[in-house]
Write a protein that holds these residues in place. Sequence first.
Motif, PDB file in Angstrom:
ATOM      1  N   ALA A  42     -26.399 -19.807 -18.561  1.00 31.00           N
ATOM      2  CA  ALA A  42     -27.529 -19.938 -18.621  1.00 31.00           C
ATOM      3  C   ALA A  42     -28.023 -21.028 -18.377  1.00 31.00           C
ATOM      4  O   ALA A  42     -27.507 -22.365 -18.762  1.00 31.00           O
ATOM      5  N   LEU A  43     -29.261 -21.365 -17.484  1.00 34.66           N
ATOM      6  CA  LEU A  43     -29.834 -22.572 -17.396  1.00 34.66           C
ATOM      7  C   LEU A  43     -31.203 -22.411 -17.825  1.00 34.66           C
ATOM      8  O   LEU A  43     -32.092 -21.981 -17.964  1.00 34.66           O
ATOM      9  N   VAL A  44     -31.336 -24.163 -18.565  1.00 34.41           N
ATOM     10  CA  VAL A  44     -32.926 -24.254 -18.704  1.00 34.41           C
ATOM     11  C   VAL A  44     -33.791 -24.082 -17.574  1.00 34.41           C
ATOM     12  O   VAL A  44     -33.407 -24.652 -16.826  1.00 34.41           O
ATOM     13  N   ASP A  45     -34.845 -23.156 -18.368  1.00 31.21           N
ATOM     14  CA  ASP A  45     -35.704 -23.365 -16.616  1.00 31.21           C
ATOM     15  C   ASP A  45     -36.479 -24.383 -16.389  1.00 31.21           C
ATOM     16  O   ASP A  45     -37.052 -24.327 -15.483  1.00 31.21           O
ATOM     17  N   ALA A  46     -36.504 -25.069 -17.297  1.00 32.47           N
ATOM     18  CA  ALA A  46     -37.690 -26.615 -17.072  1.00 32.47           C
ATOM     19  C   ALA A  46     -36.846 -27.460 -15.851  1.00 32.47           C
ATOM     20  O   ALA A  46     -37.118 -28.008 -14.321  1.00 32.47           O
ATOM     21  N   SER A  47     -35.464 -27.823 -16.412  1.00 31.63           N
ATOM     22  CA  SER A  47     -34.832 -28.610 -15.702  1.00 31.63           C
ATOM     23  C   SER A  47     -33.811 -27.610 -14.880  1.00 31.63           C
ATOM     24  O   SER A  47     -32.856 -29.026 -13.940  1.00 31.63           O
ATOM     25  N   GLN A  48     -33.203 -26.535 -15.312  1.00 34.41           N
ATOM     26  CA  GLN A  48     -32.556 -26.157 -14.228  1.00 34.41           C
ATOM     27  C   GLN A  48     -31.068 -27.104 -14.648  1.00 34.41           C
ATOM     28  O   GLN A  48     -30.641 -26.354 -13.588  1.00 34.41           O
ATOM     29  N   THR A  49     -30.983 -27.604 -15.669  1.00 33.56           N
ATOM     30  CA  THR A  49     -29.658 -27.246 -15.828  1.00 33.56           C
ATOM     31  C   THR A  49     -28.674 -26.821 -16.913  1.00 33.56           C
ATOM     32  O   THR A  49     -29.918 -25.729 -17.691  1.00 33.56           O
ATOM     33  N   LEU A  50     -27.004 -26.887 -16.884  1.00 32.18           N
ATOM     34  CA  LEU A  50     -26.757 -26.054 -17.860  1.00 32.18           C
ATOM     35  C   LEU A  50     -26.352 -25.773 -18.927  1.00 32.18           C
ATOM     36  O   LEU A  50     -26.700 -27.061 -19.706  1.00 32.18           O
ATOM     37  N   ALA A  51     -27.717 -24.862 -19.819  1.00 31.82           N
ATOM     38  CA  ALA A  51     -27.140 -24.359 -20.773  1.00 31.82           C
ATOM     39  C   ALA A  51     -26.152 -23.966 -21.708  1.00 31.82           C
ATOM     40  O   ALA A  51     -26.053 -23.668 -23.235  1.00 31.82           O
ATOM     41  N   ALA A  52     -25.410 -22.577 -20.918  1.00 36.12           N
ATOM     42  CA  ALA A  52     -24.274 -22.322 -21.755  1.00 36.12           C
ATOM     43  C   ALA A  52     -23.346 -21.708 -20.305  1.00 36.12           C
ATOM     44  O   ALA A  52     -23.237 -22.033 -19.038  1.00 36.12           O
ATOM     45  N   LEU A  53     -21.911 -21.622 -20.281  1.00 42.84           N
ATOM     46  CA  LEU A  53     -21.286 -21.950 -19.637  1.00 42.84           C
ATOM     47  C   LEU A  53     -20.174 -21.267 -19.892  1.00 42.84           C
ATOM     48  O   LEU A  53     -19.009 -21.559 -21.056  1.00 42.84           O
ATOM     49  N   LYS A  54     -19.930 -19.738 -20.495  1.00 43.31           N
ATOM     50  CA  LYS A  54     -19.258 -18.687 -21.262  1.00 43.31           C
ATOM     51  C   LYS A  54     -18.191 -18.017 -20.379  1.00 43.31           C
ATOM     52  O   LYS A  54     -18.850 -17.132 -19.857  1.00 43.31           O
ATOM     53  N   PRO A  55     -16.858 -18.139 -20.713  1.00 46.77           N
ATOM     54  CA  PRO A  55     -16.174 -17.345 -19.704  1.00 46.77           C
ATOM     55  C   PRO A  55     -16.353 -15.948 -20.252  1.00 46.77           C
ATOM     56  O   PRO A  55     -16.435 -15.199 -21.230  1.00 46.77           O
ATOM     57  N   LYS A  56     -16.071 -14.751 -18.953  1.00 53.34           N
ATOM     58  CA  LYS A  56     -15.896 -13.836 -19.925  1.00 53.34           C
ATOM     59  C   LYS A  56     -15.065 -12.818 -20.914  1.00 53.34           C
ATOM     60  O   LYS A  56     -15.943 -12.413 -21.708  1.00 53.34           O
ATOM     61  N   GLU A  57     -13.770 -13.252 -21.048  1.00 54.15           N
ATOM     62  CA  GLU A  57     -12.997 -12.923 -21.203  1.00 54.15           C
ATOM     63  C   GLU A  57     -12.355 -14.284 -22.844  1.00 54.15           C
ATOM     64  O   GLU A  57     -11.222 -14.059 -23.355  1.00 54.15           O
ATOM     65  N   GLY A  58     -13.930 -14.831 -23.027  1.00 50.62           N
ATOM     66  CA  GLY A  58     -13.200 -16.094 -24.311  1.00 50.62           C
ATOM     67  C   GLY A  58     -13.847 -15.682 -25.451  1.00 50.62           C
ATOM     68  O   GLY A  58     -14.123 -16.933 -25.998  1.00 50.62           O
ATOM     69  N   ASP A  59     -14.197 -14.208 -25.713  1.00 50.68           N
ATOM     70  CA  ASP A  59     -13.944 -13.975 -27.286  1.00 50.68           C
ATOM     71  C   ASP A  59     -15.766 -15.115 -27.597  1.00 50.68           C
ATOM     72  O   ASP A  59     -16.066 -15.038 -28.642  1.00 50.68           O
ATOM     73  N   GLY A  60     -16.900 -15.302 -26.580  1.00 51.30           N
ATOM     74  CA  GLY A  60     -17.985 -16.164 -26.951  1.00 51.30           C
ATOM     75  C   GLY A  60     -18.295 -17.187 -27.021  1.00 51.30           C
ATOM     76  O   GLY A  60     -18.679 -17.778 -27.048  1.00 51.30           O
TER      77      GLY A  60
END
Length: 365
Positions: A31-49
């Motif tokens: 997920a990216l913050v729209d205003a800054s385009q910095t990362l808001a989330a980096l979740k591995p697909k197999e990481g259970d959230g």
Amino acid sequence: NRRRPTPPDTTPTLGLDQGVTGYDTPLFEIALVDASQTLAALKPKEGDGFDFTPSDWLERRDANGYFHLGDLNLRLRQDGSEDWLHYSTAAARKPVTPLEASGQTLAAADLAGTLPTDIPLAVRRYWELVEGDLILRFELDNRTDGPVEVGALGIPMVFNNILQGRSLDEAHAVSSFSDPYIGGDAGYLQVSRLTGNGPTLLVVPQPDSPLEAYNPLLSDPTRRGVTFEGFHEWVVHSRALAETEWEEAQPWNPPTSATLAPGESRSYGVRFLLADGLRDIESTLLEHERPVAVGIPGYILPTDLNGRLFLKSNTPVQGIEIEPAGALTLAEAEITSGGWRAYDVRGHRWGRARVTIAYSDGSRQ
């Protein structure tokens, strides 16, 4: 009486009120913050959230001076100047200007809005998907009529190593450890869950973006302590740091800088990979054509004990340099059945020594 330190400005500037956009990649949900385009989330697909970023601290770190994945720090000087000028996308944050995203580009932005107006470079940032891998890339253009030297270029690596204020169970659920191998073109950063279980994040360099140094971000207002050592940045060029803050120290790698001629453009970036677990780090690096080194019994070698260095890479070794000269000797041994090139290592002098492997493709480890 001692004065109390001035508390950090908590005026929100990241732009969370303007929304966050999610993107799906083969390995991650981001997920990216729209205003800054910095990362808001980096979740591995197999990481259970599980989220590698401190997303639960996002609102508390929504102000000037707080670094996020996607920020950039620069030290620059123009022709004729001896002073390095510091520029940071996090210092006085303002919304960035989105650029058209198509093809392999998930999101792109011109960062001029969140940088001082006197910066001599145009800076653009790209979040890309290349061969299924997430890439963070910056383009620097010299927009002046004279050369500009890039004396320091740091990409903040902001992961959730914040343990303060958490119970042990909470820390195991959300926190992680970051560990760098400051190995130049072969360098990488591994980020693993506090439990040691689940996927391990590997950050590796894009072309011309070696991990030359790993610098603590001491200006970030997030309070450090026994349970939080602070954040660090991936440093590609470190000459300006070696001439200022590190003047009394010996850097791990020789400091470099890059000079951009008028109109010249350069690209820097990192790639995000996933290993299934801690034991799969080396095999994952090799799968992605990254050179790997293994020292036995380790990297502290008594002078009365022989060691071994094992190397594996897709490109041949062109040469080996040892500094200081004569501190170590490396004698090539037979290649192992698994294809690892082996060297017998003997130490001759007390103190620190550096072995640099030069490969035929021009990369150095």
